[in-house]
Design a protein around this motif. Sequence first.
Motif, PDB file in Angstrom:
ATOM      1  N   ALA A   1       0.844  -1.204   0.000  1.00 27.00           N
ATOM      2  CA  ALA A   1       0.000   0.000   0.000  1.00 27.00           C
ATOM      3  C   ALA A   1       0.877   1.252   0.000  1.00 27.00           C
ATOM      4  O   ALA A   1       0.596   2.218  -0.730  1.00 27.00           O
ATOM      5  N   ASP A   2       1.941   1.262   0.793  1.00 27.02           N
ATOM      6  CA  ASP A   2       2.873   2.404   0.804  1.00 27.02           C
ATOM      7  C   ASP A   2       3.550   2.571  -0.554  1.00 27.02           C
ATOM      8  O   ASP A   2       3.714   3.686  -1.045  1.00 27.02           O
TER       9      ASP A   2
ATOM     10  N   ARG B   1       2.362   1.632  -3.397  1.00 21.24           N
ATOM     11  CA  ARG B   1       1.348   2.110  -4.352  1.00 21.24           C
ATOM     12  C   ARG B   1       1.148   3.617  -4.200  1.00 21.24           C
ATOM     13  O   ARG B   1       1.082   4.344  -5.192  1.00 21.24           O
ATOM     14  N   LYS B   2       1.075   4.100  -2.970  1.00 20.49           N
ATOM     15  CA  LYS B   2       0.908   5.546  -2.731  1.00 20.49           C
ATOM     16  C   LYS B   2       2.052   6.344  -3.337  1.00 20.49           C
ATOM     17  O   LYS B   2       1.860   7.481  -3.767  1.00 20.49           O
ATOM     18  N   SER B   3       3.232   5.758  -3.366  1.00 21.76           N
ATOM     19  CA  SER B   3       4.407   6.434  -3.920  1.00 21.76           C
ATOM     20  C   SER B   3       4.541   6.235  -5.429  1.00 21.76           C
ATOM     21  O   SER B   3       5.501   6.721  -6.025  1.00 21.76           O
ATOM     22  N   GLY B   4       3.624   5.496  -6.032  1.00 22.78           N
ATOM     23  CA  GLY B   4       3.654   5.295  -7.469  1.00 22.78           C
ATOM     24  C   GLY B   4       4.690   4.283  -7.950  1.00 22.78           C
ATOM     25  O   GLY B   4       5.029   4.250  -9.126  1.00 22.78           O
TER      26      GLY B   4
ATOM     27  N   SER C   1      -1.734  -2.123  -8.405  1.00 22.21           N
ATOM     28  CA  SER C   1      -2.441  -3.384  -8.187  1.00 22.21           C
ATOM     29  C   SER C   1      -3.380  -3.605  -9.357  1.00 22.21           C
ATOM     30  O   SER C   1      -3.872  -2.650  -9.967  1.00 22.21           O
TER      31      SER C   1
ATOM     32  N   TRP D   1       0.111  -7.684  -8.090  1.00 20.40           N
ATOM     33  CA  TRP D   1       0.927  -6.476  -8.008  1.00 20.40           C
ATOM     34  C   TRP D   1       2.008  -6.503  -9.073  1.00 20.40           C
ATOM     35  O   TRP D   1       2.553  -7.560  -9.381  1.00 20.40           O
TER      36      TRP D   1
ATOM     37  N   ALA E   1       9.787   5.649   0.357  1.00 22.30           N
ATOM     38  CA  ALA E   1       8.363   5.321   0.233  1.00 22.30           C
ATOM     39  C   ALA E   1       7.816   4.614   1.468  1.00 22.30           C
ATOM     40  O   ALA E   1       6.678   4.854   1.872  1.00 22.30           O
TER      41      ALA E   1
END
Length: 152
Positions: free
Chosen positions: A47-48, A50-53, A57, A65, A82
């Motif tokens: 999740a972290d 993903r938030k950082s690009g 998913s 992923w 990240a």
Amino acid sequence: MRVSAKSDYALRALIEMAAREDGKAVSAEELGRLQEIPHGFLQAILADLRKSGIVISQRGQSGGWRLAKAPGDVSVADVIRAVDGPLVSVYGLRPEAVTYNERADVLQHVWIAARDALRDVFEKVSIDQLAHQQLPDEVTSRTADEDAWQPH
């Protein structure tokens, strides 16, 4: 510097993704099994990332992923930032934000120099290089010195 389990696990998961020949998405369960990473912890790490690009998913039967960027464009430093924040912090602050009295002011220079040394390695190593076990010469030369392997 202490490398957290979170950073270590994140890098290991990304190496698995980058090493896949087919480039297909991989499930968190498979990543966790292959690298022996606890599932709940891995989900939070993904999740972290993903938030950082760094990862995306994909839903569905062939879901899972995968990297959102080319593995050569993601550095070790990017991953650590990240999941754990700045490479060097003092009491949770960036080194340039820490203030000391004039007697201890020299410490700030030590923290800044340490961050620069970490960047010198972490920003030069990509996930692609890790996945293919091909580190840059400036990194491998540091490990050639026997003293580098001593625990002092």
